[in-house]
Enzyme design. Structure first.
Site, PDB file in Angstrom:
ATOM      1  N   ASP A 275       0.847  -1.187   0.000  1.00 10.82           N
ATOM      2  CA  ASP A 275       0.000   0.000   0.000  1.00 10.82           C
ATOM      3  C   ASP A 275       0.884   1.239   0.000  1.00 10.82           C
ATOM      4  O   ASP A 275       1.833   1.316   0.794  1.00 10.82           O
ATOM      5  CB  ASP A 275      -0.833  -0.031   1.298  1.00 10.82           C
ATOM      6  CG  ASP A 275      -2.266   0.356   1.063  1.00 10.82           C
ATOM      7  OD1 ASP A 275      -2.481   1.474   0.569  1.00 10.82           O
ATOM      8  OD2 ASP A 275      -3.150  -0.448   1.399  1.00 10.82           O
TER       9      ASP A 275
ATOM     10  N   ASP B 129      -3.128   4.590  -2.475  1.00 12.21           N
ATOM     11  CA  ASP B 129      -4.192   5.109  -1.619  1.00 12.21           C
ATOM     12  C   ASP B 129      -4.705   6.472  -2.115  1.00 12.21           C
ATOM     13  O   ASP B 129      -3.897   7.360  -2.417  1.00 12.21           O
ATOM     14  CB  ASP B 129      -3.584   5.273  -0.215  1.00 12.21           C
ATOM     15  CG  ASP B 129      -4.607   5.585   0.843  1.00 12.21           C
ATOM     16  OD1 ASP B 129      -5.464   4.728   1.102  1.00 12.21           O
ATOM     17  OD2 ASP B 129      -4.553   6.682   1.433  1.00 12.21           O
TER      18      ASP B 129
ATOM     19  N   GLU C 105      -6.683   3.660  -5.973  1.00  6.28           N
ATOM     20  CA  GLU C 105      -7.942   3.826  -5.240  1.00  6.28           C
ATOM     21  C   GLU C 105      -8.501   5.201  -5.601  1.00  6.28           C
ATOM     22  O   GLU C 105      -7.875   6.221  -5.322  1.00  6.28           O
ATOM     23  CB  GLU C 105      -7.711   3.746  -3.728  1.00  6.28           C
ATOM     24  CG  GLU C 105      -9.044   3.757  -2.986  1.00  6.28           C
ATOM     25  CD  GLU C 105      -8.961   4.250  -1.546  1.00  6.28           C
ATOM     26  OE1 GLU C 105      -9.871   3.942  -0.771  1.00  6.28           O
ATOM     27  OE2 GLU C 105      -7.990   4.954  -1.187  1.00  6.28           O
TER      28      GLU C 105
ATOM     29  N   HIS D 203     -11.315  -2.965   3.835  1.00  9.23           N
ATOM     30  CA  HIS D 203     -11.201  -2.558   5.238  1.00  9.23           C
ATOM     31  C   HIS D 203     -11.947  -1.263   5.552  1.00  9.23           C
ATOM     32  O   HIS D 203     -11.932  -0.819   6.693  1.00  9.23           O
ATOM     33  CB  HIS D 203      -9.718  -2.382   5.546  1.00  9.23           C
ATOM     34  CG  HIS D 203      -9.134  -1.265   4.734  1.00  9.23           C
ATOM     35  ND1 HIS D 203      -9.025  -1.323   3.357  1.00  9.23           N
ATOM     36  CD2 HIS D 203      -8.686  -0.032   5.083  1.00  9.23           C
ATOM     37  CE1 HIS D 203      -8.529  -0.193   2.906  1.00  9.23           C
ATOM     38  NE2 HIS D 203      -8.311   0.615   3.931  1.00  9.23           N
ATOM     39  N   ASP D 204     -12.520  -0.620   4.537  1.00 12.59           N
ATOM     40  CA  ASP D 204     -13.241   0.641   4.760  1.00 12.59           C
ATOM     41  C   ASP D 204     -14.747   0.465   4.654  1.00 12.59           C
ATOM     42  O   ASP D 204     -15.490   1.452   4.747  1.00 12.59           O
ATOM     43  CB  ASP D 204     -12.827   1.685   3.703  1.00 12.59           C
ATOM     44  CG  ASP D 204     -11.402   2.150   3.870  1.00 12.59           C
ATOM     45  OD1 ASP D 204     -10.907   2.174   5.015  1.00 12.59           O
ATOM     46  OD2 ASP D 204     -10.775   2.496   2.846  1.00 12.59           O
TER      47      ASP D 204
HETATM   48  C1  GLC Z   1      -8.054   5.207   1.988  1.00 13.00           C
HETATM   49  C2  GLC Z   1      -7.846   4.039   2.913  1.00 13.00           C
HETATM   50  C3  GLC Z   1      -8.452   4.365   4.246  1.00 13.00           C
HETATM   51  C4  GLC Z   1      -7.744   5.582   4.796  1.00 13.00           C
HETATM   52  C5  GLC Z   1      -7.779   6.743   3.810  1.00 13.00           C
HETATM   53  C6  GLC Z   1      -6.803   7.804   4.183  1.00 13.00           C
HETATM   54  O1  GLC Z   1      -9.379   5.426   1.688  1.00 13.00           O
HETATM   55  O2  GLC Z   1      -8.367   2.886   2.347  1.00 13.00           O
HETATM   56  O3  GLC Z   1      -8.407   3.299   5.138  1.00 13.00           O
HETATM   57  O4  GLC Z   1      -8.343   5.980   5.995  1.00 13.00           O
HETATM   58  O5  GLC Z   1      -7.444   6.346   2.507  1.00 13.00           O
HETATM   59  O6  GLC Z   1      -5.495   7.376   3.956  1.00 13.00           O
END
Ligand code: GLC
Length: 571
Positions: free
Chosen positions: A104, A206, A261, A335-336
């Site tokens: 990540d 991310d 993402e 995980h979100d």
């Molecule tokens: C992404 C991650 C999340 C995190 C956010 C800020 O959305 O998946 O878990 O809190 O970025 O880094």
């Protein structure tokens, strides 16, 4: 033609990725949090599913305010997760099994504990000042504009020492990096190169579509919901230029698989990010299909999910990405997000059928599927008893904000229990021993008490389990080119229970029919499709989730949560 040639060269298009949330995966030290060696120990389990890429979430040095998405040192491992030797061993053990590691990369922001930020905040003239985004207060002394943090509250934090605000789109300890600064971009290239040289094969980037901000930093007039400023930094003015630079300097030379993402993105941008001719990313995550239970786009309000919208969003992205030569990262869980099993299906009476239905429905689509730890054994959302059980910073912030908005403590706790990211962050259920085999210590977050009957060990031993259903689907993607290149066509027309689609190439077709309800459903294939079916030379059920083996025909009864995939050989 060009695109098709490129696509067949990309081995990862037939792969399935397994996502590991290390804190909740497997603890080998008794600390109560998972660690890198815990993952290494379970590689055969993951390999047994047929997985060839493992995405490991952040294990860098971090104060852990956002569970590692607040990085304080991009070059070292947080002692809570182990050591660099443990990491090297993981890479080695993966390679031995012919598997790949995706890590990540969190570079929209760093932790305020990072030495760059400490320097930056020390004085306005510090050479690191410009690594972050600083602005003078507005005339009334308040924040420079009305942008809101994604975790609630204003997106700006005041720094007393230097009298300016800095931007934080997430937690107040996650300071946004200033990508306009060439030195910041070089730092990112350097750190990516460091990990590539260590033998990492993939990067999950991310919230990477937020890195380029509108340099005027305008106020959001609220004309486009949710009016929190996101339109000024989502898929921003220079984002494609920045991504191309990373591609040229790191992804291409080191042959790295990348998934971006993409927060609140559009189809048009995702085509650009993931079409091979653009030289940006291999594929993209988007979240539109996971907003179909947000009333007016509001995450912290509840409504039952809109099934028709879910199908429409999935179909629009299938068709759009296919036409534009883009590539989807396919997923129900991460995980979100709360678990899709609880959210879209029945996680109780029909839990096993539902978990298999979600799997079949997703794995038949075009893209690279991602399996989030626990999904392959049908882990549901937990039953929350009290607000003190939550650990996630967003959930805690939002509970307070909901109270301020006038919700009662019961209402606020209910909303948080449905929406919390902690729903998917409970420890993996390995077996029926104490603490589900996750830890010998006190777990950092509670363990789902259903582990005596929902656990990985029991499912590996049972050929008919959810785990083996995933294994078969993952295998099918390696065997059947139509799952990779087949044209997507939706087959149900606004059916209230059924989602049905086909994937078609010149030699063969796939049909997937899934009943997303606890009532039996009747389904009719469209006329044009049944005509083709009657001419087919062979039709075979590839995978299903009930005892019966339905024959694909013009009119069918589909059992509650029944879900099937057939292969049709054209004559
Ligand atoms: C992404 C991650 C999340 C995190 C956010 C800020 O959305 O998946 O878990 O809190 O970025 O880094």
């Amino acid at each position: 033609m060009q695109m098709q040639r490129n696509q067949s060269q990309d081995w990862w298009r037939t792969s399935t990725v397994y996502q590991v949330y290390p804190k909740s995966f497997n603890d080998t030290t008794g600390s109560g949090t998972g660690d890198i060696r815990g993952l290494t120990e379970k590689l055969d389990y993951i390999k047994g599913l047929g997985i060839d890429i493992v995405w490991l979430q952040p294990v860098y040095v971090s104060p852990q305010n956002d569970n590692g998405y607040d990085v304080a040192d991009y070059y070292n491992i947080d002692p809570a997760y182990g050591t660099m030797e443990d990491f090297d061993e993981l890479v080695h053990e993966l390679k031995k099994r012919n598997m790949h590691l995706m890590i990540d990369i969190v570079v929209n922001h760093s932790s305020t504990e990072h030495h760059w930020f400490k320097e930056a905040r020390s004085s306005r003239d510090n050479p690191y000042r410009d690594y972050y985004i600083w602005k003078d207060p507005a005339e009334d002394g308040g924040p420079p504009n009305n942008w809101q943090s994604k975790f609630g509250g204003p997106a700006w934090q005041f720094d007393e020492g230097t009298g300016q605000y800095f931007l934080t789109l997430f937690d107040k300890t996650q300071a946004d990096l200033n990508w306009e600064n060439e030195k910041v971009r070089q730092e990112v290239v350097d750190l990516l190169t460091f990990w590539a040289k260590k033998g990492v094969d993939g990067f999950r980037m991310d919230v990477i579509n937020l890195i380029s901000k509108d340099q005027c930093f305008p106020n959001d007039d609220g004309s486009i919901p949710p009016g929190d400023g996101r339109k000024f930094y989502t898929d921003g003015p220079r984002v494609h230029e920045y991504v191309k630079e990373l591609n040229e300097k790191v992804f291409r030379p080191y042959n790295i698989i990348t998934v971006g993402e993409m927060s609140s993105t559009t189809l048009a941008h995702c085509i650009r990010y993931s079409n091979p001719e653009e030289h940006e990313f291999s594929m993209t995550f988007n979240f539109h299909h996971l907003k179909v239970d947000y009333p007016n786009g509001q995450k912290w309000e509840l409504k039952p999910y809109d099934f028709e919208e879910l199908k429409t969003v999935l179909s629009d992205w299938q068709i759009g990405m296919q036409e534009g030569g883009g590539w989807n990262a396919l997923f129900w869980n991460n995980h979100d997000q709360p678990r899709a099993l609880t959210r879209f299906t029945d996680d109780d009476e029909y839990r096993i059928e539902s978990a298999k239905l979600l799997a079949t429905t997703l794995h038949g689509l075009q893209g690279t599927p991602y399996v989030y730890q626990g999904e392959e054994i049908g882990m549901p959302d937990p039953k929350w008893k009290d607000i003190s059980e939550f650990r996630d910073i967003e959930s805690r912030n939002m509970y307070d904000i909901l109270l301020k908005r006038g919700k009662t403590p019961e209402e606020a706790a209910h909303i948080v229990s449905v929406r919390s990211r902690d729903n998917s962050r409970l420890p993996m259920l390995w077996d029926d021993s104490d603490q589900a085999g996750f830890t010998s210590g006190t777990p950092w977050i509670k363990i789902d008490e259903r582990y005596p009957h929902i656990n990985a060990k029991a499912q590996v031993e049972d050929d008919d389990s959810i785990y083996h259903h995933y294994r078969k689907l993952i295998e099918l993607r390696k065997e059947l080119p139509v799952l990779i290149d087949g044209k997507y066509i939706r087959l149900d027309e606004s059916h209230p229970q059924i989602y049905a689609y086909a994937r078609i190439n010149e030699e063969e077709s796939i049909v997937v029919i899934s009943n997303f309800s606890k009532e039996e459903a009747t389904f009719e294939l469209p006329e044009w499709f049944s005509v083709g079916l009657s001419r087919a030379s062979r039709v075979k059920l590839l995978i299903g989730n009930t005892d019966e083996e339905p024959v694909l025909s013009k009119r069918m009864n589909i059992q509650p949560y029944g879900s099937y995939m057939w292969l049709i050989k054209n004559s």
